[in-house]
Scaffold this active site. Structure first.
Site, PDB file in Angstrom:
ATOM      1  CG  ASP A   1      -1.826   1.211   1.277  1.00 29.24           C
ATOM      2  OD1 ASP A   1      -2.355   1.584   0.213  1.00 29.24           O
ATOM      3  OD2 ASP A   1      -1.998   1.783   2.366  1.00 29.24           O
TER       4      ASP A   1
ATOM      5  CD  GLU B   1      -5.289   1.149  -2.847  1.00 33.04           C
ATOM      6  OE1 GLU B   1      -6.027   2.148  -2.835  1.00 33.04           O
ATOM      7  OE2 GLU B   1      -5.037   0.472  -1.827  1.00 33.04           O
TER       8      GLU B   1
ATOM      9  CG  ASP C   1      -0.820   2.816   6.240  1.00 32.04           C
ATOM     10  OD1 ASP C   1      -0.852   3.670   5.343  1.00 32.04           O
ATOM     11  OD2 ASP C   1      -1.059   3.079   7.444  1.00 32.04           O
TER      12      ASP C   1
END
Length: 215
Positions: free
Chosen positions: A49, A111, A185
């Site tokens: 992330d 992501e 996260d």
């Protein structure tokens, strides 16, 4: 390095008998119980992330006995001060590079950058972070696969508009953790990795098929 990335222990995972492993100057990571030994581990995936303050990552394995969480943690970067963006990007690069070299994932998933019309600068900065992560993976000859936030949420929770808390709880349930992974996260990174595994299709001949990767 004059301003090294800051390290701090992740709260909420004080599991008896499990050591905390410190990646010098870059991150604190936690090891989790591995799944029972099997003859072959089919695939090891690292989910990320991206962020320029905290970048979460999670490493999971899928083998004959199912999916197991190997390790999860964060890379904490120096605070933004003046023109220190290159220093922060260097810290992120070295932190990710260290984890990749140690755990040798077969795939890195991250992501996709979410662009909001009202905050164009944020998308630019996140693009920088994503770029150095891709470079660290590329130098290790590990393919990188992008995942949209909506696809990730849909995959792990069944709801493409799920909240961060819902993602945390889904990851907690998947790996039978005592508490939701924190900070968020870490849960997001694990969700990215799970989304990739969920997207795999195994044809009748047993060969593994994957989606296209970043080049």
């Amino acid at each position: 390095m004059n301003n090294p990335a800051q390290a701090s222990r992740l709260p909420g995972h004080d599991l008896p008998g499990l050591p905390t492993i410190r990646c010098p100057d870059f991150a604190v990571v936690l090891q989790f119980p591995r799944m029972a030994a099997s003859a072959t581990i089919s695939i090891r995936v690292m989910g990320i992330d991206p962020g320029l303050n905290i970048t979460g990552y999670g490493i999971i394995e899928r083998g004959r006995q199912g999916t197991a969480l190997v390790e999860a943690g964060v890379v904490r970067l120096p605070r933004a001060e003046g023109n220190n963006l290159p220093l922060r990007l260097e810290s992120l690069f070295k932190g990710i590079q260290e984890v990749v070299e140690e755990f040798r994932p077969e795939v890195v998933c991250l992501e996709e950058v979410y662009s909001h019309a009202g905050y164009p600068q944020t998308a630019v900065l996140m693009g920088h972070a994503r770029g150095v992560i891709c470079l660290a993976a590329r130098l290790a000859r590990v393919p990188v696969f992008p995942m949209s936030a909506k696809r990730i949420k849909q995959s792990v929770t069944g709801n493409g508009n799920a909240s961060k808390l819902q993602v945390q709880r889904a990851v907690q349930q998947q790996f039978s953790l005592a508490a939701p992974p924190r900070p968020p996260d870490v849960a997001d990174a694990l969700a990215v990795a799970l989304c990739y595994l969920n997207s795999l299709r195994v044809p009748a001949n047993g060969a593994r098929r994957t989606a296209g990767s970043l080049r």
